[in-house]
Scaffold this motif. Sequence first.
Motif, PDB file in Angstrom:
ATOM      1  N   LEU A   1     -48.251 -12.790  -5.006  1.00 45.64           N
ATOM      2  CA  LEU A   1     -49.001 -12.687  -3.299  1.00 45.64           C
ATOM      3  C   LEU A   1     -49.559 -11.285  -3.111  1.00 45.64           C
ATOM      4  N   LEU A   2     -50.422 -11.300  -2.169  1.00 42.87           N
ATOM      5  CA  LEU A   2     -50.951 -10.427  -1.470  1.00 42.87           C
ATOM      6  C   LEU A   2     -50.936  -9.192  -1.277  1.00 42.87           C
TER       7      LEU A   2
ATOM      8  N   ARG B   1     -42.747 -18.739  -0.072  1.00 49.23           N
ATOM      9  CA  ARG B   1     -44.499 -19.269   0.367  1.00 49.23           C
ATOM     10  C   ARG B   1     -44.812 -20.853   0.169  1.00 49.23           C
TER      11      ARG B   1
ATOM     12  N   LEU C   1     -48.849 -16.975   5.434  1.00 49.66           N
ATOM     13  CA  LEU C   1     -50.345 -17.349   5.258  1.00 49.66           C
ATOM     14  C   LEU C   1     -50.551 -19.188   4.760  1.00 49.66           C
ATOM     15  N   PRO C   2     -49.616 -19.798   4.257  1.00 46.92           N
ATOM     16  CA  PRO C   2     -50.184 -20.983   4.603  1.00 46.92           C
ATOM     17  C   PRO C   2     -50.107 -22.538   6.191  1.00 46.92           C
TER      18      PRO C   2
ATOM     19  N   LEU D   1     -50.492 -23.289  12.571  1.00 47.14           N
ATOM     20  CA  LEU D   1     -48.845 -23.006  14.050  1.00 47.14           C
ATOM     21  C   LEU D   1     -49.472 -21.347  14.726  1.00 47.14           C
TER      22      LEU D   1
ATOM     23  N   GLU E   1     -45.540 -11.754   6.086  1.00 45.66           N
ATOM     24  CA  GLU E   1     -47.161 -12.265   6.073  1.00 45.66           C
ATOM     25  C   GLU E   1     -47.257 -13.315   5.061  1.00 45.66           C
TER      26      GLU E   1
ATOM     27  N   ARG F   1     -44.692 -19.707  13.206  1.00 49.99           N
ATOM     28  CA  ARG F   1     -45.005 -19.057  11.823  1.00 49.99           C
ATOM     29  C   ARG F   1     -44.180 -17.839  11.858  1.00 49.99           C
TER      30      ARG F   1
ATOM     31  N   ILE G   1     -50.996 -20.488   8.225  1.00 51.70           N
ATOM     32  CA  ILE G   1     -52.050 -19.900   9.316  1.00 51.70           C
ATOM     33  C   ILE G   1     -52.897 -21.059   9.043  1.00 51.70           C
ATOM     34  N   TYR G   2     -53.140 -21.763   8.027  1.00 49.02           N
ATOM     35  CA  TYR G   2     -54.398 -23.041   7.688  1.00 49.02           C
ATOM     36  C   TYR G   2     -53.573 -24.128   8.645  1.00 49.02           C
TER      37      TYR G   2
END
Lengths: 237, 401
Positions: A102-103, A162, A114-115, A121, A110, A126, A117-118
């Motif tokens: 994880l970040l 995630r 993450l996925p 959406l 958040e 999101r 965002i790419y």
Amino acid sequence: MSGPSQTPVIELHAVTKVYGKGGAAMQALRGIDLRIESGEFVAVMGPSGSGKSTCLNILGCLDTPSSGTYRFQGVEVGALTSEQRARLRRYYLGFVFQGYNLLNRTSALENVELPLIYRGLSIAKRQALAQQALQAVGLKGWEQHTPGELSGGQQQRVAIARAIVSEPAVLFADEPTGNLDTSHSHEIMELISELNRTRGLTIVMVTHELEMAAYAHRVVNFLDGRVHTDQQNKVAV
Amino acid sequence: MWWNVFMLALRSIRRNVLRSFLTVLGIIIGVMAVITMVSLGQGATLQVTQQIASLGSNMLMIRSGQRGGPGQTAVAPPLTLAIAEAIGRDIPAIAAVAPSSSAAIKAVFANANWSTVVSGVDQRYFVVRNWPLSAGRVFNEGELRAGKAVCLIGNTLRDKLFGAQDPLGSKLRLKKLSCEVIGLLQAKGQTAFGSDQDDLVLMPLRTFQRRIAGNRDIGLIQVSVQDGVATDKVEQDIKRLLRERRHILPGEEDDFRVMDMKEITSMLTGTTQVLTGLLGAVAAVSLLVGGIGIMNIMLVSVTERTREIGIRLAIGAFERDVLMQFLVEAVVLSSLGGVLGIALALAASAGLASLLRVPFVFNIGIVILAFLFSAAVGVIFGYFPARKAARLDPIEALRHE
């Protein structure tokens, strides 16, 4: 993606992987043939160095075979560019790692977003999807906690959220319980089995614990870069 | 997507406020140096132009002898009043001709004294120099013709000799001549050459010739050319006239000089502009150094965040997403430095301008240029680390501790 279909989700044929060159070359995979149908729950086992992690990386489109063919939903992965493989990961594959990955200093919500965002959406969409995913893994109310504030089991749940938030076709799990104690391990395995049962999510899991492999329908044993045994799991069936 | 990338960059900068600040310090200083140097340089150029304009525009100055400086005019015959009158009469497009003669003399009033320049002039001097009075009056015809002992004084001399007293009507002693102050010239400030224009005494030319110099020489003829007329043409005419009158044979050198104020202006502003350019270039080097600082920190950041990059690649980020993430971060950092640098530069150049008594020139062009340059520094020096990040092998990156 649920239910069996004409083309298998995953089809490996004579896949090899060689690291290094010349005399120092190390053959990690020596010709793998493997078919995985949609909706299956497969555990990949084997001693360390048997090539199971290499195989998972190839299946997950993080790595490419040295020879042989890999078809994902009928598409030859070896012919894809690295960007096309990234697109495959973005839309069809989910990953869960032993170390959660994880970040840090980033909230659970958040991390799960993450996925998406790419995928481009909107923020509202999101957040709604990420909240649903966290609820599905039993972490409602923990959205704003950072990984440092969560237990190992909870972190792995965030990682699973995630992985499933983008509704992938296949979930790859690399020793998902490797860092957890027994009771948390079983909780995670229950969660993964449930995802397989209720959503028909195809799951490929690498583990070296028999106890965890017992949750799968099918167990593939690797030895020296080859498939040693491949059998339906009698306990689960 | 762009908004996300931007927010991501801001978040990562916020996570390390001190480090980010130290990173952009180079850019801040670079931008500040460039803008401050250029605006001070432009202020200096403007000042030079203004000062030369204060000498009178469209002006030609004629002196005897080839080189300036004391003692050099001895070889050549001096100019005469007749030549000045001939110029005014024979050459077209001239607005006014003002002959004058000067000497350095100690002026005494009561128990104060001050070495100053005394010039003998007539009323045309005030036209050519465009120099109004702040008090009193100029010489009248009678005083000029009779060579009366009256004078006008500059502002500096008034301060030195009279202080707060009213000088009008007082008697000033110059050598053996006692002369009455009838007017006060308005302050003009320094010339571009650094001499004080207000340190002078003006008296009728005839008075100067008879009672101070003891001869009928003319030291300087100032000629103002009509507006809109090229000074080159007038200069040629004057040279021809002088050669004729002074019997200079063809092929011989001139034994006089005609100086064009415009030439002097362009020479001096040229010098300050070159200096401005040089200072700006030196300052630009510090921007380059700032850029290298950004590259260094971005490389560290890529190494530090290898695992994060691995995660992003594994969940479907394209290489160019990662590239953009780090590139935007570098650009946001350097642009932030640019903005801070601009703010500091404006404060610094305004402060320095008032300290150095140079007009403050706000040049929006150089501000925009400095900002764009700092952003470009981010792109150029951010690209290499960003590409390094984007090209990471996801498996290796994920294993990185």
